[in-house]
Design a protein around this motif. Structure first.
Motif: not given
Ligand code: 13P
Ligand code: SF4
Length: 365
Positions: A201-221
């Motif tokens: 939560p302290d990084l922009e886009l959670g520190g992830l790339s758009p591609q990583q977000i699209r591919a993920a099934r679980l986004l873990l805080w």
């Protein structure tokens, strides 16, 4: 008739013996008007007064079903909030020390979760594809967020069932605040580790790339429990070398490697049940808070069972530990005198939506 609040200063220096006497007297005066709910981690000198005990799921059901007007919660802040949300309007939930918070719950807050939701919305159709799931170890406004966004609450004992419910509705889960419970739950469901990504939560886009977000099934805080992170795979290895027949049981807030190397993983209630139901003369290594482990060791000793704490250092839930006999005596004496102290009251606008997310959980589990 309400009288003036008795100041805590008078209790702060009180010897334990005097405290216990005053607790017993105040309880006798209150009779059935008060019920004491205690979490398994509560210290022994307070736990002895419990009317009802349990893990977070059991305690939330108990809070919904008690008829006592006053619910004194010997646990941490989010548990007392759940008691307030689940109880009837004329019931009052009280936390004997308002400083008894949960450090993990504090790792997520509404501003950060809303920002995460907005940022996810820049990459995916967040409302259509993501179900927010909050661990019960979270503030009421985060439960309300889940209520509002088609999400749900889970506990350590029903996380798998809840995740199945969530995936049946949308293809991804945003799980907060405990990454470890989320990862273990996903792993048990067969989700590959590379389809679970950590949202910082302290990084922009959670520190992830758009591609990583699209591919993920679980986004873990990116959150964790400071108590459970103390347990290490090396502790299990040492135990297994010394006691090849010994059994290992851990709470799912432990790291992934600790869970993977354990024979059993489950909630505090599950840990208590499993060891109580086990065969006589078995030996156990337990990865959860010390008060629970010490109590359990005593309770099963007569059956020849040996229960060992996983870490070589003391790991207590220092915030729950704040509920001591002094605070309990102060609380009960005020209540017996007709003065409500330390009431936990969730604001109306949060209560309704948080209740929706909690009711969804209770319906499913
Ligand atoms: P349980 O739901 O297993 O009681 O766990 C609550 C908790 O806070 C563990 O750290
Ligand atoms: Fe929170 Fe950890 Fe304490 Fe549980 S043990 S209440 S997660 S700080």
């Amino acid at each position: 008739m309400q009288t003036a609040t008795i100041s805590f200063d008078k209790f702060n220096q009180l010897q334990d013996d005097a405290c216990h006497q005053r607790i017993r007297t105040a309880r006798a005066r209150l009779g059935n008007e008060v019920v004491l709910l205690c979490h398994h981690y509560q210290r022994a000198d307070v736990y002895q007064y419990a009317d009802l005990t349990g893990d977070s799921l059991k305690l939330s059901r108990l809070a919904a079903n008690t008829d006592s007007r006053l619910i004194v919660f010997c646990g941490v802040h989010f548990m007392a909030e759940v008691a307030d949300i689940m109880s009837k309007p004329d019931q009052i939930a009280v936390l004997p020390d308002l400083a008894a918070g949960c450090s993990m719950a504090d790792m997520a807050n509404l501003a950060k979760v809303e920002r995460c939701w907005r940022e996810l919305g820049e990459v995916i159709e967040v409302d259509q594809v993501v179900t927010p799931v909050t661990y019960i170890n979270s503030a009421a406004d985060l439960k309300a967020f889940c209520g509002e966004h088609g999400g749900i609450v889970c506990t350590s004992s029903n996380a798998g069932t809840i995740a199945t419910w969530a995936f049946a509705r949308r293809e991804k889960i945003l799980f907060f605040p405990d990454q470890h419970l989320g990862r273990w739950t996903g792993f048990k469901m067969g989700i590959p580790l590379d389809e679970m990504v950590v949202w910082d939560p302290d990084l922009e886009l959670g520190g992830l790339s758009p591609q990583q977000i699209r591919a993920a099934r679980l986004l873990l805080w990116k959150g964790h429990c400071s108590v459970h992170q103390m347990f290490q795979p090396a502790h299990i290895l040492r135990f297994r070398n010394q006691h090849p027949d010994g059994l290992v049981i851990s709470h799912p807030e432990c790291s992934f490697e600790v869970c993977r190397q354990s024979d059993f993983v489950g909630s505090t209630e599950h840990i208590v049940r499993t060891i109580k139901d086990a065969a006589a003369n078995t030996r156990w290594l337990v990865g959860t808070e010390l008060n629970l482990v010490n109590r359990l060791a005593e309770e099963v000793r007569h059956e020849g069972k040996i229960v060992q704490f996983m870490a070589p250092t003391v790991c207590m839930c220092s915030t729950m530990q704040r509920i001591d006999p002094q605070h309990l005596a102060w609380t009960l004496e005020n209540l017996a005198d007709g003065t409500v102290v330390n009431q936990i009251r969730v604001p109306e606008h949060e209560r309704e939506l948080a209740r929706l997310a909690l009711d969804r959980m209770l319906d499913v589990s």
